[in-house]
Write a protein that holds these residues in place. Structure first.
Motif, PDB file in Angstrom:
ATOM      1  N   ASN A   1      60.784  13.639  34.854  1.00  0.00           N
ATOM      2  CA  ASN A   1      61.264  14.140  33.576  1.00  0.00           C
ATOM      3  C   ASN A   1      60.264  13.836  32.461  1.00  0.00           C
ATOM      4  OD1 ASN A   1      63.143  15.620  32.102  1.00  0.00           O
ATOM      5  ND2 ASN A   1      64.159  13.762  31.369  1.00  0.00           N
TER       6      ASN A   1
ATOM      7  N   ARG B   1      53.724  17.104  27.037  1.00  0.00           N
ATOM      8  CA  ARG B   1      52.682  16.619  26.131  1.00  0.00           C
ATOM      9  C   ARG B   1      52.188  15.218  26.466  1.00  0.00           C
ATOM     10  NH1 ARG B   1      55.861  17.068  20.784  1.00  0.00           N
ATOM     11  NH2 ARG B   1      57.454  16.379  22.224  1.00  0.00           N
ATOM     12  N   VAL B   2      52.866  14.524  27.387  1.00  0.00           N
ATOM     13  CA  VAL B   2      52.455  13.166  27.759  1.00  0.00           C
ATOM     14  C   VAL B   2      51.164  13.253  28.565  1.00  0.00           C
ATOM     15  CG1 VAL B   2      53.059  11.142  29.134  1.00  0.00           C
ATOM     16  CG2 VAL B   2      54.789  12.258  27.771  1.00  0.00           C
TER      17      VAL B   2
ATOM     18  N   LEU C   1      58.183  10.486  24.013  1.00  0.00           N
ATOM     19  CA  LEU C   1      58.119  11.708  23.214  1.00  0.00           C
ATOM     20  C   LEU C   1      59.541  12.248  23.068  1.00  0.00           C
ATOM     21  CD1 LEU C   1      54.788  13.446  24.251  1.00  0.00           C
ATOM     22  CD2 LEU C   1      55.260  12.105  22.224  1.00  0.00           C
ATOM     23  N   SER C   2      59.874  13.364  23.689  1.00  0.00           N
ATOM     24  CA  SER C   2      61.216  13.919  23.464  1.00  0.00           C
ATOM     25  C   SER C   2      62.131  13.838  24.671  1.00  0.00           C
ATOM     26  CB  SER C   2      61.081  15.391  23.048  1.00  0.00           C
ATOM     27  OG  SER C   2      60.527  16.136  24.110  1.00  0.00           O
ATOM     28  N   LYS C   3      61.665  13.225  25.774  1.00  0.00           N
ATOM     29  CA  LYS C   3      62.475  13.205  26.992  1.00  0.00           C
ATOM     30  C   LYS C   3      62.669  11.784  27.526  1.00  0.00           C
ATOM     31  CE  LYS C   3      61.514  17.671  29.036  1.00  0.00           C
ATOM     32  NZ  LYS C   3      61.084  18.280  30.290  1.00  0.00           N
TER      33      LYS C   3
ATOM     34  N   ASP D   1      57.641  14.606  29.586  1.00  0.00           N
ATOM     35  CA  ASP D   1      57.371  15.615  28.577  1.00  0.00           C
ATOM     36  C   ASP D   1      55.996  16.218  28.873  1.00  0.00           C
ATOM     37  OD1 ASP D   1      56.314  16.643  25.920  1.00  0.00           O
ATOM     38  OD2 ASP D   1      58.366  16.102  25.360  1.00  0.00           O
TER      39      ASP D   1
ATOM     40  N   GLY E   1      55.089  17.212  35.737  1.00  0.00           N
ATOM     41  CA  GLY E   1      56.326  16.656  35.194  1.00  0.00           C
ATOM     42  C   GLY E   1      56.773  15.383  35.869  1.00  0.00           C
TER      43      GLY E   1
END
Length: 179
Positions: free
Chosen positions: A22, A26-27, A86-88, A24, A61
């Protein structure tokens, strides 16, 4: 005298290996490596990318991290699971957990039943295709291959429709003159 080569035990190798999912998109590999190194000494780190297709070169991912000992791996799993990056939120599991669930789905004979995850509809479609293939094998004498073209190139229906409309004598549109 024969030299014995030690065979690596898969269970001991996987004891310290974590699956981190899971992620992000962008990581980066560097950022994730630094996060994992804070939890303990890493022995191996595999950050996976797509090899082909539309997403070639992009992260898949998920990644795998192998720690030096099981205590560090357990600590990393407890600290990082559900941690927001980040967002996840990260999903952290033992890397060999999928192998265990695969073993549970095996039948008594030890083989995985090929239809265990298929729906009834897809099973009937597969059976229909297999029946069709059997009938084709039985009637293989009725099938012949022709290497002569059925029609000359450019004579398909669409081509003929276009040609008939183009070949008609049509006058260009002209506005009627006012008198």
């Amino acid at each position: 005298m024969t030299a014995s080569i030690p065979v690596p035990d898969n269970d001991s190798r996987d004891d310290c290996r974590l699956w981190i999912g899971n992620l992000d998109p962008r990581v980066t590999e560097f950022v994730l490596l630094k996060i994992l190194q804070k939890q303990g000494n890493l022995k191996k780190f595999d950050f996976l990318y797509h090899k082909s297709g539309m997403d070639q070169g992009k992260p898949r991912g998920f990644c795998f991290a192998t720690y030096n000992d099981k205590k560090e791996a357990e600590r990393a799993m407890k600290r990082l699971n559900s941690q927001l990056v980040l967002s996840k939120p990260l999903a952290v599991r033992w890397a060999h957990a999928e192998k265990d669930t695969e073993d549970k789905s095996q039948s008594v004979s030890g083989a995985i039943h090929p239809c265990s995850t298929m729906t009834q509809g897809s099973q009937s479609q597969i059976q229909a295709i297999e029946a069709k293939l059997r009938s084709m094998e039985e009637n293989s004498d009725n099938f012949t291959l022709s290497f002569n073209p059925a029609a000359p190139p450019g004579t398909n229906k669409l081509y003929s429709v276009r040609n008939t409309t183009v070949n008609r004598q049509t006058k260009p549109y002209r506005r009627p003159r006012k008198r």
